[in-house]
Design a protein around this motif. Sequence first.
Motif: not given
Length: 85
Positions: A3-6, A18-19, A21-35
Amino acid sequence: MLSYLELVELANGDIVLQRSEGDENPLVTIKFSKETREHITGSVLDVARAMVQAGIEAAAVSAGEENYVDDDDFDDQEPEVKTVH
């Protein structure tokens, strides 16, 4: 099966690991603020890539590098809250 990650930047600006393969559940989510985005020179994907790499390295060190833990092992456990300063 290998399995490859992107890393992908979503339309809302979030960056997800995420994987491929297009899995709808990401492994990690990173959110940067506007600042924060205003202070990042270059691509936020480069920063996210460095963050993910650092996380993988830290996990390998804390696991002793040979002690791999499968995600299924945590299904019945309460999540532990940790704060890193």
